[in-house]
Design an enzyme around this catalytic site. Structure first.
Site, PDB file in Angstrom:
ATOM      1  NE  ARG A 176       1.952 106.232  52.432  1.00 50.23           N
ATOM      2  CZ  ARG A 176       2.860 107.118  52.815  1.00 50.23           C
ATOM      3  NH1 ARG A 176       2.602 107.906  53.840  1.00 50.23           N
ATOM      4  NH2 ARG A 176       4.014 107.225  52.190  1.00 50.23           N
ATOM      5  CG  ASP A 211      -4.832  95.926  52.321  1.00 51.12           C
ATOM      6  OD1 ASP A 211      -4.190  96.372  53.287  1.00 51.12           O
ATOM      7  OD2 ASP A 211      -4.917  96.529  51.241  1.00 51.12           O
ATOM      8  CB  CYS A 259      -4.144 104.559  57.343  1.00 52.15           C
ATOM      9  SG  CYS A 259      -3.340 103.432  56.219  1.00 52.15           S
ATOM     10  NE  ARG A 277      -8.533 106.364  53.827  1.00 53.15           N
ATOM     11  CZ  ARG A 277      -7.482 105.564  53.986  1.00 53.15           C
ATOM     12  NH1 ARG A 277      -7.286 104.954  55.135  1.00 53.15           N
ATOM     13  NH2 ARG A 277      -6.630 105.386  52.998  1.00 53.15           N
ATOM     14  CE  LYS A 297      -8.730 101.682  49.754  1.00 47.80           C
ATOM     15  NZ  LYS A 297      -7.721 102.609  50.296  1.00 47.80           N
ATOM     16  CG  ASN A 298      -5.913  99.494  47.290  1.00 43.11           C
ATOM     17  OD1 ASN A 298      -6.182 100.571  47.816  1.00 43.11           O
ATOM     18  ND2 ASN A 298      -5.595  98.424  47.983  1.00 43.11           N
ATOM     19  NE  ARG A 357       0.673 102.106  53.883  1.00 44.47           N
ATOM     20  CZ  ARG A 357      -0.558 101.881  53.438  1.00 44.47           C
ATOM     21  NH1 ARG A 357      -0.882 102.204  52.211  1.00 44.47           N
ATOM     22  NH2 ARG A 357      -1.480 101.349  54.209  1.00 44.47           N
ATOM     23  N   PRO A 358       7.514 104.720  52.894  1.00 43.35           N
ATOM     24  CG  PRO A 358       9.677 103.864  52.892  1.00 43.35           C
ATOM     25  CD  PRO A 358       8.311 103.618  53.442  1.00 43.35           C
ATOM     26  CB  VAL A 359       7.439 108.785  48.664  1.00 40.71           C
ATOM     27  CG1 VAL A 359       6.075 108.823  49.312  1.00 40.71           C
ATOM     28  CG2 VAL A 359       8.310 109.929  49.162  1.00 40.71           C
ATOM     29  CG  ASP A 360      12.840 105.360  49.827  1.00 42.76           C
ATOM     30  OD1 ASP A 360      11.712 104.976  50.169  1.00 42.76           O
ATOM     31  OD2 ASP A 360      13.867 104.685  49.997  1.00 42.76           O
ATOM     32  CB  ILE A 406       3.119  93.841  54.002  1.00 43.52           C
ATOM     33  CG1 ILE A 406       2.945  92.480  53.330  1.00 43.52           C
ATOM     34  CG2 ILE A 406       3.060  94.969  52.977  1.00 43.52           C
ATOM     35  CD1 ILE A 406       3.992  92.140  52.295  1.00 43.52           C
TER      36      ILE A 406
END
Length: 422
Positions: A94, A308, A118, A400, A22-23, A123-126, A330
């Site tokens: 995400r 995971d 989720c 998902r 999936k990822n 999980r910042p996008v910076d 994590i």
């Protein structure tokens, strides 16, 4: 709302085919935005997240066709007629942020909603934004959207990640393929999904070196062409189903399984008392005794133990001999499955990012609720090992990341069924 009913007891025997990752697929799909020629992905998993990414790409003007029952995705982005990734789609997943780098590289601009996803922690996008700024992008956050521009095109640069980020590595890796000059990505993620993306981009004509190491070098090219690429095996689905015969007894062969994808996980299984053997078709798994032994686990970026697989491993250790300590490094909030396992008779003590699990001889079936994707499957595994019936509700999370989970487990002897609308 659907639920899954699991009746515990009895060993599992047979074979389970492992789907494409999936990822990896969610990263490979946005790569179509980098070229006006077709990109075809084979071994694609059939999941709701893939459908969401399909909708997002189509909203940008890409053509996406699902063939052979969904296992082949034929894509073409010859006509990008929209450069805005809308909130109504992006909020669902995400991974949607991964369209930012490719659109910016090819079109010189992009507007992408800040993503949802989720509930397992921030999980910042910076990191994504700062990495793209290192290639000359101009970023502005306005009304919940990232407005990105590169008026003269992206330029090669040095990206120094303060922490390892898989998604940010993927985003800047795709963007750098069309940047002018050379880009060096330091402290890059090393996951198999990163390697798979690099292999696909190389087939499209990208010049990339060092994938799978912490330093990736990209020499920008003027354009990328079409390609056909098989999605790598899903190492998280693989690890999940490897645990099924361990928690229940029996012997299961995971078709398509590869040791190099799950090395740190297999090391822990060996310490627990589990045999993992390579076969011509994949991996064969069985436990050596009646109960596994306790083992300590620390989640880390690849090649360490995957976050995971932490929830699934906790389900196993609930019935191990002795006391195990699981440390989650994590994501915060990733022990939300612990209270549900406690409802089933598990002995778990959570303090911050550490969970202490003292094994019990047998779990007991109970009604439980899934809080996220990996938690949902951990509760199913626990139900397979429990006395009586376990009903797992809110299993939409499961769709998902796991295709045909009920039929795959049924095929090896599990007593499991999906109940609609309850």
């Amino acid at each position: 709302m659907d639920s899954i009913l699991v009746t515990g007891g009895g060993p599992l025997n047979g074979q389970i085919p492992i789907a494409g990752a999936k990822n990896a697929c969610l990263t490979l799909m946005p790569a179509t935005l980098l070229s006006d020629e077709p990109l075809t992905l084979t071994n694609a998993p059939r999941l709701s997240d893939i459908a969401t990414m399909t909708t997002l790409l189509q909203s940008l003007g890409a053509e996406v066709s699902s063939l052979q029952g969904g296992q082949v995705l034929a894509m073409s982005s010859h006509d990008l007629n929209n450069l805005t990734a809308d909130y109504d789609i992006v909020r669902k997943m995400r991974a949607s942020i991964l369209v930012l780098g490719p659109m910016l590289a090819r079109a010189g601009q992009a507007v992408v909603s800040l993503p949802g996803g989720c509930a397992i922690g921030a999980r910042p996008v910076d990191l994504h934004l700062k990495a793209l700024e290192a290639l000359g992008a101009e970023m502005e956050l306005k009304d919940g959207y990232v407005h990105a521009k590169a008026p003269g095109g992206l330029k090669g640069g040095v990206v120094d990640f303060p922490i390892v980020s898989v998604g940010a590595t993927e985003n800047v890796l795709m963007a750098a393929t069309l940047a002018k000059g050379t880009t060096v990505i330091n402290n890059a993620a090393r996951e198999p999904e990163i390697v798979d993306l690099a292999l696909c981009l190389q087939k499209m004509g990208a010049q990339i070196e060092g994938e799978g190491t912490s330093t990736i070098t990209v020499h920008g090219v003027d354009r990328l062409h079409g390609a056909t690429h098989p999605v790598v095996t899903d190492r998280i689905e693989l690890g999940t189903y490897m645990l099924a015969p361990v928690i229940c007894g029996g012997e299961v062969e995971l078709l398509g399984g590869r040791l190099d994808l799950v090395g740190a996980f297999v090391e822990k299984l060996d310490q627990c008392g589990v045999d993992v053997t390579e076969t011509k078709s994949g991996l064969l798994v069985k436990r050596r005794g009646d109960r596994v032994k306790a083992v300590d686990v620390v989640t880390e970026p690849f090649p360490g133990f995957p976050t995971d697989l932490q929830a699934q491993m906790m389900a196993l250790l609930c019935t191990a001999e002795g006391t195990s300590v699981l440390e989650e490094k994590i994501f915060e909030n990733r022990f939300m499955h612990a209270p549900e396992l406690i409802r089933m008779g598990a002995n778990i003590d959570v303090h911050g990012g550490t969970a202490t699990v003292t094994g019990v001889e047998r779990l007991k079936g109970a009604p439980v609720m899934a809080t996220d994707l990996r938690a949902s499957v951990s509760l199913i595994l626990a139900g397979l090992a429990a006395e009586g019936e376990t009903r797992v509700s809110r299993v939409y999370h499961l769709d998902r990341g796991y295709e045909r989970v009920v039929s795959k487990l049924e095929a090896v002897g599990a007593k499991i069924e999906r109940i609609s609308g309850q």
